[in-house]
Each structure stands twice: as structure tokens, then as C-alpha cells.
Design a protein around this motif. Structure first.
Motif, PDB file in Angstrom:
ATOM      1  N   ALA A  66       0.857  -1.186   0.000  1.00 25.00           N
ATOM      2  CA  ALA A  66       0.000   0.000   0.000  1.00 25.00           C
ATOM      3  C   ALA A  66       0.893   1.236   0.000  1.00 25.00           C
ATOM      4  CB  ALA A  66      -0.914   0.003   1.220  1.00 25.00           C
ATOM      5  N   ILE A  67       0.460   2.267  -0.702  1.00 24.67           N
ATOM      6  CA  ILE A  67       1.300   3.452  -0.899  1.00 24.67           C
ATOM      7  C   ILE A  67       0.560   4.718  -0.468  1.00 24.67           C
ATOM      8  CG2 ILE A  67       2.570   4.820  -2.611  1.00 24.67           C
ATOM      9  CD1 ILE A  67       2.606   2.302  -4.373  1.00 24.67           C
ATOM     10  N   ASP A  68       1.284   5.573   0.240  1.00 24.28           N
ATOM     11  CA  ASP A  68       0.814   6.930   0.536  1.00 24.28           C
ATOM     12  C   ASP A  68       1.698   7.867  -0.285  1.00 24.28           C
ATOM     13  OD1 ASP A  68       0.280   9.459   1.513  1.00 24.28           O
ATOM     14  OD2 ASP A  68       0.118   8.822   3.605  1.00 24.28           O
ATOM     15  N   LYS A  69       1.223   8.253  -1.459  1.00 23.48           N
ATOM     16  CA  LYS A  69       2.046   9.064  -2.367  1.00 23.48           C
ATOM     17  C   LYS A  69       2.364  10.430  -1.782  1.00 23.48           C
ATOM     18  CE  LYS A  69       0.403   6.814  -6.593  1.00 23.48           C
ATOM     19  NZ  LYS A  69      -0.262   6.986  -7.918  1.00 23.48           N
ATOM     20  N   ALA A  70       1.408  11.020  -1.065  1.00 20.08           N
ATOM     21  CA  ALA A  70       1.619  12.354  -0.502  1.00 20.08           C
ATOM     22  C   ALA A  70       2.756  12.347   0.521  1.00 20.08           C
ATOM     23  CB  ALA A  70       0.334  12.863   0.132  1.00 20.08           C
ATOM     24  N   ALA A  71       2.776  11.299   1.345  1.00 24.27           N
ATOM     25  CA  ALA A  71       3.802  11.207   2.390  1.00 24.27           C
ATOM     26  C   ALA A  71       5.070  10.516   1.900  1.00 24.27           C
ATOM     27  CB  ALA A  71       3.233  10.465   3.595  1.00 24.27           C
ATOM     28  N   GLY A  72       4.998   9.913   0.710  1.00 21.33           N
ATOM     29  CA  GLY A  72       6.155   9.192   0.195  1.00 21.33           C
ATOM     30  C   GLY A  72       6.449   7.930   0.986  1.00 21.33           C
ATOM     31  N   LYS A  73       5.388   7.277   1.493  1.00 26.19           N
ATOM     32  CA  LYS A  73       5.546   6.074   2.311  1.00 26.19           C
ATOM     33  C   LYS A  73       4.905   4.872   1.630  1.00 26.19           C
ATOM     34  CE  LYS A  73       4.504   6.391   6.659  1.00 26.19           C
ATOM     35  NZ  LYS A  73       3.717   6.679   7.878  1.00 26.19           N
ATOM     36  N   PHE A  74       5.392   3.695   1.974  1.00 28.12           N
ATOM     37  CA  PHE A  74       4.729   2.469   1.551  1.00 28.12           C
ATOM     38  C   PHE A  74       4.863   1.427   2.652  1.00 28.12           C
ATOM     39  CE2 PHE A  74       9.111   1.782   0.285  1.00 28.12           C
ATOM     40  CZ  PHE A  74       9.339   0.444   0.569  1.00 28.12           C
ATOM     41  N   LYS A  75       3.883   0.530   2.732  1.00 26.38           N
ATOM     42  CA  LYS A  75       3.897  -0.562   3.705  1.00 26.38           C
ATOM     43  C   LYS A  75       3.458  -1.852   3.009  1.00 26.38           C
ATOM     44  CE  LYS A  75       5.141   1.761   7.367  1.00 26.38           C
ATOM     45  NZ  LYS A  75       6.407   1.458   8.093  1.00 26.38           N
ATOM     46  N   THR A  76       3.992  -2.962   3.475  1.00 27.57           N
ATOM     47  CA  THR A  76       3.668  -4.258   2.875  1.00 27.57           C
ATOM     48  C   THR A  76       3.071  -5.194   3.913  1.00 27.57           C
ATOM     49  OG1 THR A  76       5.843  -5.215   3.335  1.00 27.57           O
ATOM     50  CG2 THR A  76       5.583  -4.022   1.249  1.00 27.57           C
ATOM     51  N   ARG A  77       2.401  -6.203   3.381  1.00 25.78           N
ATOM     52  CA  ARG A  77       1.950  -7.323   4.230  1.00 25.78           C
ATOM     53  C   ARG A  77       2.002  -8.589   3.394  1.00 25.78           C
ATOM     54  NH1 ARG A  77      -1.776 -11.546   5.276  1.00 25.78           N
ATOM     55  NH2 ARG A  77      -3.545 -10.653   6.379  1.00 25.78           N
ATOM     56  N   ASP A  78       2.697  -9.594   3.896  1.00 32.24           N
ATOM     57  CA  ASP A  78       2.814 -10.882   3.211  1.00 32.24           C
ATOM     58  C   ASP A  78       1.641 -11.785   3.574  1.00 32.24           C
ATOM     59  OD1 ASP A  78       5.209 -10.012   2.174  1.00 32.24           O
ATOM     60  OD2 ASP A  78       6.432 -11.051   3.675  1.00 32.24           O
ATOM     61  N   ALA A  79       1.495 -12.847   2.803  1.00 33.20           N
ATOM     62  CA  ALA A  79       0.469 -13.843   3.090  1.00 33.20           C
ATOM     63  C   ALA A  79       0.713 -14.489   4.452  1.00 33.20           C
ATOM     64  CB  ALA A  79       0.467 -14.915   2.008  1.00 33.20           C
ATOM     65  N   ILE A  80      -0.368 -14.906   5.117  1.00 35.53           N
ATOM     66  CA  ILE A  80      -0.232 -15.663   6.364  1.00 35.53           C
ATOM     67  C   ILE A  80      -0.520 -17.139   6.118  1.00 35.53           C
ATOM     68  CG2 ILE A  80      -0.686 -13.730   7.910  1.00 35.53           C
ATOM     69  CD1 ILE A  80      -3.560 -14.734   8.182  1.00 35.53           C
ATOM     70  N   SER A  81      -0.312 -17.545   4.871  1.00 38.76           N
ATOM     71  CA  SER A  81      -0.422 -18.968   4.545  1.00 38.76           C
ATOM     72  C   SER A  81       0.731 -19.722   5.174  1.00 38.76           C
ATOM     73  CB  SER A  81      -0.369 -19.160   3.029  1.00 38.76           C
ATOM     74  OG  SER A  81       0.871 -18.685   2.517  1.00 38.76           O
ATOM     75  N   SER A  82       0.550 -21.010   5.330  1.00 32.76           N
ATOM     76  CA  SER A  82       1.654 -21.876   5.730  1.00 32.76           C
ATOM     77  C   SER A  82       1.888 -22.872   4.611  1.00 32.76           C
ATOM     78  CB  SER A  82       1.324 -22.635   7.017  1.00 32.76           C
ATOM     79  OG  SER A  82       2.361 -23.543   7.339  1.00 32.76           O
ATOM     80  N   PRO A  83       3.106 -23.027   4.120  1.00 40.30           N
ATOM     81  CA  PRO A  83       3.357 -24.108   3.168  1.00 40.30           C
ATOM     82  C   PRO A  83       3.057 -25.444   3.828  1.00 40.30           C
ATOM     83  CG  PRO A  83       5.418 -23.110   3.899  1.00 40.30           C
ATOM     84  CD  PRO A  83       4.325 -22.262   4.431  1.00 40.30           C
ATOM     85  N   MET A  84       2.538 -26.388   3.054  1.00 39.83           N
ATOM     86  CA  MET A  84       2.039 -27.633   3.635  1.00 39.83           C
ATOM     87  C   MET A  84       2.465 -28.854   2.828  1.00 39.83           C
ATOM     88  SD  MET A  84       0.203 -26.551   6.261  1.00 39.83           S
ATOM     89  CE  MET A  84      -1.051 -27.753   6.702  1.00 39.83           C
ATOM     90  N   GLY A  85       2.459 -30.002   3.496  1.00 37.94           N
ATOM     91  CA  GLY A  85       2.616 -31.285   2.829  1.00 37.94           C
ATOM     92  C   GLY A  85       1.244 -31.785   2.426  1.00 37.94           C
ATOM     93  N   MET A  86       0.694 -31.208   1.381  1.00 37.78           N
ATOM     94  CA  MET A  86      -0.659 -31.503   0.917  1.00 37.78           C
ATOM     95  C   MET A  86      -0.715 -31.373  -0.601  1.00 37.78           C
ATOM     96  SD  MET A  86      -3.025 -29.435   3.722  1.00 37.78           S
ATOM     97  CE  MET A  86      -4.564 -30.154   3.150  1.00 37.78           C
ATOM     98  N   GLY A  87      -1.887 -31.666  -1.158  1.00 42.22           N
ATOM     99  CA  GLY A  87      -2.144 -31.429  -2.561  1.00 42.22           C
ATOM    100  C   GLY A  87      -2.897 -30.128  -2.752  1.00 42.22           C
ATOM    101  N   TYR A  88      -3.516 -29.979  -3.928  1.00 40.07           N
ATOM    102  CA  TYR A  88      -4.203 -28.736  -4.272  1.00 40.07           C
ATOM    103  C   TYR A  88      -5.460 -28.506  -3.436  1.00 40.07           C
ATOM    104  CZ  TYR A  88      -5.129 -24.801  -7.407  1.00 40.07           C
ATOM    105  OH  TYR A  88      -5.312 -23.539  -7.927  1.00 40.07           O
ATOM    106  N   GLU A  89      -5.901 -29.545  -2.724  1.00 39.60           N
ATOM    107  CA  GLU A  89      -7.046 -29.365  -1.834  1.00 39.60           C
ATOM    108  C   GLU A  89      -6.780 -28.298  -0.776  1.00 39.60           C
ATOM    109  OE1 GLU A  89      -4.579 -32.753  -0.068  1.00 39.60           O
ATOM    110  OE2 GLU A  89      -5.251 -32.118  -2.048  1.00 39.60           O
ATOM    111  N   TYR A  90      -5.514 -27.999  -0.523  1.00 43.51           N
ATOM    112  CA  TYR A  90      -5.172 -26.938   0.432  1.00 43.51           C
ATOM    113  C   TYR A  90      -5.746 -25.594  -0.006  1.00 43.51           C
ATOM    114  CZ  TYR A  90      -2.254 -23.891   3.369  1.00 43.51           C
ATOM    115  OH  TYR A  90      -1.802 -22.942   4.257  1.00 43.51           O
ATOM    116  N   LEU A  91      -5.969 -25.423  -1.305  1.00 47.32           N
ATOM    117  CA  LEU A  91      -6.423 -24.138  -1.828  1.00 47.32           C
ATOM    118  C   LEU A  91      -7.894 -24.113  -2.191  1.00 47.32           C
ATOM    119  CD1 LEU A  91      -3.365 -23.198  -4.047  1.00 47.32           C
ATOM    120  CD2 LEU A  91      -4.213 -21.939  -2.079  1.00 47.32           C
ATOM    121  N   ASP A  92      -8.623 -25.197  -1.956  1.00 49.12           N
ATOM    122  CA  ASP A  92     -10.022 -25.179  -2.377  1.00 49.12           C
ATOM    123  C   ASP A  92     -10.939 -24.481  -1.377  1.00 49.12           C
ATOM    124  OD1 ASP A  92     -10.466 -27.049  -0.333  1.00 49.12           O
ATOM    125  OD2 ASP A  92     -10.560 -28.755  -1.709  1.00 49.12           O
ATOM    126  N   GLY A  93     -10.449 -24.260  -0.140  1.00 47.65           N
ATOM    127  CA  GLY A  93     -11.222 -23.523   0.858  1.00 47.65           C
ATOM    128  C   GLY A  93     -12.406 -24.254   1.429  1.00 47.65           C
TER     129      GLY A  93
END
Length: 545
Positions: free
Chosen positions: A219-246
């Protein structure tokens, strides 16, 4: 794959993502082929075993491996790269004249394998001229013909690439709609088809799958010249694609909404939350340095466990074998021998477990053909054991390997790698909200951030993704510029409370490096949300001068 090939491939359009690719570029269709069945692998293994024995080997193991990778990289509305890679060959390890020898080949023919075995024995004999102490190998009963496969319902490699790209594009689109200025999303898939045979009498066929969906929103605040990030809170797993079906996702709520998932992962929902949190971070209050009680979410604490417990309790590191590359360990043998060394408070019970369901390091058998198991590292705060393999456990007075030997490819020598190392949850019923109610001055930390730790895994500093201030038992707002400093023993002795099993989740390291030449491995670390009292917090945003 040799290291030159890795350098070549890692520069082919991966953008900012320089990740290990242990194979040669191939097609999506070829990933689904099967070049050799179990009967053929057994036949080839017997050729190696017989050739090594006839040339003087007293022990031999053979690993026929097919390693598949599929990596997808996107940014905003564009696909940056799709990598399909395959590596196939044989690694042969022997003991001759009391000394290890190893050789590998991609020539998976009777002639190629026979020559490889003979080379391994010749190397062992050459090495024996300068080795003074013979290898002492813990006994391992032959298991006959056995197999193990990662439990899964959807093989991720069989899912059409377009379907995976559509998911990542949706993640990017929803993040942008909810305030992200930039977003990258990635999907990492690994399949290890491993066949192991040994002169002990084991023939083991394993099919191992791992998956890691991840993203970063900005996310960017152009006026202030700032940016902040946030990464995924996923965990890599020993699973198949069912991990992503929700479909079977169990959502974990914290004091400020969603903080985690179990069983499966809703990547789009997390991206929406991430975009909103990244925007909120732009105006978050900068932390005042000082002593705080920390409430650490599992997606954050897993990295601290990895660095301050997992690595220092690897026996080869304790013995100094990793000193040149990654350092040694403060948790030396003399501390373990006392049976009284307080690694942490009595709340701290940490186990190594290669059998933990859906964890990254979970397999049926390690790369020495040892059945995997669970064992204590720290019990009631006391250091009780390390992680060790067949040629190490004699140092601990044990007669059975812990089953934590691993090689990242058929042409890599297997050696001791970290098991899934996890903090046991409390038996008493306790939620995150219950824990926060008891905190007068604290910080609730979610997600992995930047970190630093010394060569003995003792003094460290950890950041995070999202920080919330706690006052008088309530979360009162978001903070920024937070990192905490401590040393391993002081930190784990400040542990005073752990939530119960209903909050237990895993964190994962998909590309953990070790060894020379370097190898990667994947490992999970489980915990419930945990409280540490009186930890030193610094402000990372304060300007100097």
C-alpha cells in the motif's frame, strides 16, 4: 542439477524471486509422465548394491529420485514466469574401509549405475587414507518392500496451469480493489518421487508432495512518500491442491478479526485482509521502545522456533560441522549432559516430529531408510535431546537413528536436516482473547518479518508483519516499527502462557538452506499463540543522527 544450471535458470525471468530450481526445464505434460515403475527401480538398485559389495563396500544405499517443481510468478495483471523443472538420476552412498564414499549419475541404465557404484567405492577407499576414525553406523533392520505417499485428494501437478493462474490473478485483482498499490503472488509446487534401497534389506518407494501459495501486497501513501507491505499468512504444507479449495478451511479469529487458517487456505480472502492491513499500517502509531509482554501468533512464532530451537539443536551443528557456513550452537553437549539446562520455562515442551500430519518435513522414511518418528527436544523447559542420524547417535549413547536424514536431490549427499520442530500447546483451555485479557502492557504480533541471529543461535532480533498494541487486557490499535531483541535462553524462559490445541497451527520454511555445497529442505513448526513476558522491544523506524 548442478549449481551452474541453477544460476542460469534463476536468472531466466524470475524477477525479484531468486529461488532454487533443482532440475532442467521441461513441459507441463512431461511432469505427468512416469519414466520408471517400482519393479524397474528395484532391479536397478540391486545392480548398484551388488556392484558396490563386489568392490569392497560393507554398506550401500541407493536413491533413485525424480524431483519435480512447478513455480508460478505473477504481478498485478501479468504473469511474470512459469517454471516447470524435472531432475532424474541416481545417488549411491557406500562405506568401504570404514569411510563414506558417494557418487551420482543421470545415466539410469545398468551400465551407468554399475559404474556409479564402483566410483562410490573408489572414493570411499581414497578417503579412508586420511580418515582416522571409522564410521559408526547405528543398526537399522531391513524393512523389505514398503511405500509411503503424502495424503492428498488433488495432485497439484494435475491441475491445469490456467486454473492456477486464474487463482493468482484473482488474488491480485482483489488486493488491488481493496487498496493495494502493488501485489505479487506466487505458487510453489514440489513432488519428490524417491526410491531407496540399502544393503540392510530395505526397498522403499515414496511419493512426497508440498505446496506453498504466497503473496506480498504493498500500500502506498504518495503524498507522504511512504509504503507498507503485508505478506500472506499462509503456511506451506505437505498436501495437494485441496489446500487451496477452501472447502474444509477452519478459520482462526483473533482480537482484530481473521489471523489464520487450518486444513485449507483461502488465498483470496487473505489477500483482501492483507491489502486493508497494509493501508492501516501507513497511519499506524510508531512503537515506543521498552519492555513489553509479547503475544505471538503461530505464523510469527514458527520462525523464532526455527532459528532459536530447530537449528541450534541439530547435532552436526553442535559438533561444529556447520561452523564454516552457518555457525555453531550455544547448546553444547556439556549443557545436555547435565540434564538440568534450562532452555526455557516449565511451560516449554518442544518436540521433533517427522510424522506430523500435513507438515513439510513429514515422510514415512528418511533418506537413510529409517522409519520416521517423534521425540522430545525440550521437556518441561529442560534440554533433553538433539536431532541426529545413523552415524551421529552413538555420540549421544543411543542405538537408533532419529530418522531425520535428507538430501534435496539425487545428486546430493544425504545428511542431517531439521525435523518438524514444534511447541506443544497447553492442556488447559485458553484462547487468544483469554491470553490478551491478562496483559497490561503488550504487543500482539502476527506474521514473519525480518530477523537476525548470531552464529551460535543465541542473540537475536525478530520483526513481524502486523503489530497490535495491548493495554489493560484489550487491543487498542495498530503499531508499526516493532522488533524484539533477546537471547534464546532468556526468551524461552520468559514464556508464561500457551493457548490450547484449538489454536494450534503451523508455520513453514519452504527453502531452508544448509551445508556446503548448499542444499535446501522444507520444514514446518507448529505452535499455538504464546505469551512471553518482559521482552525488550526496539523501534526500527527511528532515524539516527
Amino acid at each position: 542439477m548442478n549449481r551452474r544450471k541453477f544460476i542460469q535458470l534463476s536468472g531466466m525471468g524470475l524477477g525479484a524471486m531468486s529461488v532454487p530450481i533443482l532440475g532442467n526445464a521441461t513441459t507441463f505434460e512431461k511432469l505427468l509422465e512416469n519414466p520408471a515403475d517400482v519393479a524397474m527401480k528395484k532391479k536397478m538398485s540391486d545392480i548398484a548394491l551388488n556392484a558396490a559389495k563386489s568392490n569392497g563396500a560393507t554398506y550401500t544405499d541407493v536413491r533413485i529420485g525424480r524431483y519435480l517443481q512447478q513455480y508460478l510468478f505473477t504481478r498485478e495483471t501479468k504473469v511474470q514466469n512459469i517454471v516447470n523443472a524435472e531432475s532424474y538420476g541416481v545417488g549411491i552412498r557406500v562405506i568401504a574401509n570404514g569411510t563414506w564414499g558417494f557418487s551420482a549419475t543421470s545415466d539410469v541404465t545398468p551400465e551407468g549405475i554399475k559404474k556409479c557404484a564402483e566410483t562410490a567405492v573408489a572414493i570411499a577407499k581414497a578417503n579412508s587414507k586420511i580418515q582416522t576414525d571409522p564410521v559408526i553406523l547405528a543398526p537399522q533392520k531391513g524393512l523389505g518392500e514398503v511405500s509411503w505417499k503424502t495424503p492428498l485428494t488433488k495432485n497439484a501437478f494435475e491441475i491445469p496451469i490456467q486454473e492456477k493462474i486464474d487463482l493468482l490473478m484473482n488474488v491480485n485483482n482483489e488486493a488491488m480493489k481493496n487498496g493495494a498499490g502493488f501485489v505479487t503472488s506466487n505458487l510453489f509446487l514440489v513432488n519428490e518421487q524417491k526410491y531407496f534401497a540399502s544393503s540392510d534389506g530395505s526397498y522403499i518407494d515414496q511419493d512426497v508432495h508440498r505446496i506453498w501459495p504466497t503473496f506480498t501486497v504493498t500500500a502506498i501513501d504518495k503524498a507522504a512518500g511512504k509504503f507498507k507491505t503485508r505478506d500472506a499468512i499462509s503456511s506451506p504444507m505437505g498436501m495437494g491442491y485441496e489446500y487451496l479449495d477452501g472447502l474444509s478451511s477452519e478459520k482462526i479469529a483473533g482480537p482484530n478479526g481473521l489471523v489464520g487458517y487450518r486444513n485449507s487456505y483461502d488465498m483470496v480472502e487473505d489477500a483482501i485482509t492483507a491489502a486493508k492491513q497494509a493501508k492501516e499500517k501507513l497511519t499506524a502509531k510508531s512503537v515506543q521502545a521498552g519492555k513489553y509482554d509479547l503475544v505471538l501468533d503461530p505464523n510469527h512464532l514458527g520462525l523464532t522456533i526455527h532459528e532459536s530451537v530447530g537449528h541450534p539443536l541439530e547435532l552436526d551443528r553442535v559438533l561444529g560441522y556447520e561452523a564454516n557456513y552457518a555457525g555453531t550452537s550455544f547448546a553444547t553437549l556439556d549443557k545436555w549432559e547435565t540434564k538440568k539446562f534450562n532452555y526455557g520455562s516449565k511451560e516449554v515442551n518442544i518436540v521433533a516430529d517427522k510424522t506430523q500430519p500435513h507438515a513439510l518435513g513429514t515422510v514415512g522414511f528418511d533418506d537413510e531408510g529409517v522409519p520416521c518418528k517423534k521425540w522430545d527436544l525440550i521437556r518441561d523447559g529442560i534440554l533433553v535431546n538433539y536431532q541426529a542420524i545413523r552415524d551421529q547417535v552413538n555420540i549421544l549413547g543411543e542405538k537408533e537413528s532419529h530418522g531425520c536424514c535428507y538430501a534435496d536431490n539425487w545428486d546430493s549427499v544425504q545428511f542431517q536436516r531439521m525435523a518438524n520442530v514444534s511447541l506443544e500447546p497447553a492442556k488447559e483451555k485458553r484462547s487468544v482473547l483469554d491470553m490478551i485479557k491478562g496483559v497490561e502492557k503488550g504487543i500482539y504480533i502476527i506474521g514473519r518479518g525480518s530477523y537476525s541471529i548470531d552464529q551460535q543461535r543465541y542473540n537475536f532480533q525478530f520483526g513481524g508483519q502486523v503489530f497490535y498494541e495491548i493495554k489493560n487486557g484489550e487491543v487498542v490499535g495498530m503499531l508499526d516499527d516493532v522488533a524484539y531483541q533477546s537471547n534464546t535462553q532468556e526468551f524461552w524462559n520468559s514464556c508464561v502462557q500457551i493457548c490450547d490445541k484449538d489454536d494450534y497451527r503451523t508455520f513453514g520454511s519452504f527453502f531452508d538452506g544448509k551445508g556446503q555445497p548448499s542444499q535446501i529442505s522444507a520444514v514446518s513448526h507448529g505452535s499455538a499463540t504464546t505469551r512471553f513476558n518482559g521482552v525488550n522491544v526496539i523501534n526500527t523506524g527511528r532515524k539516527i543522527g
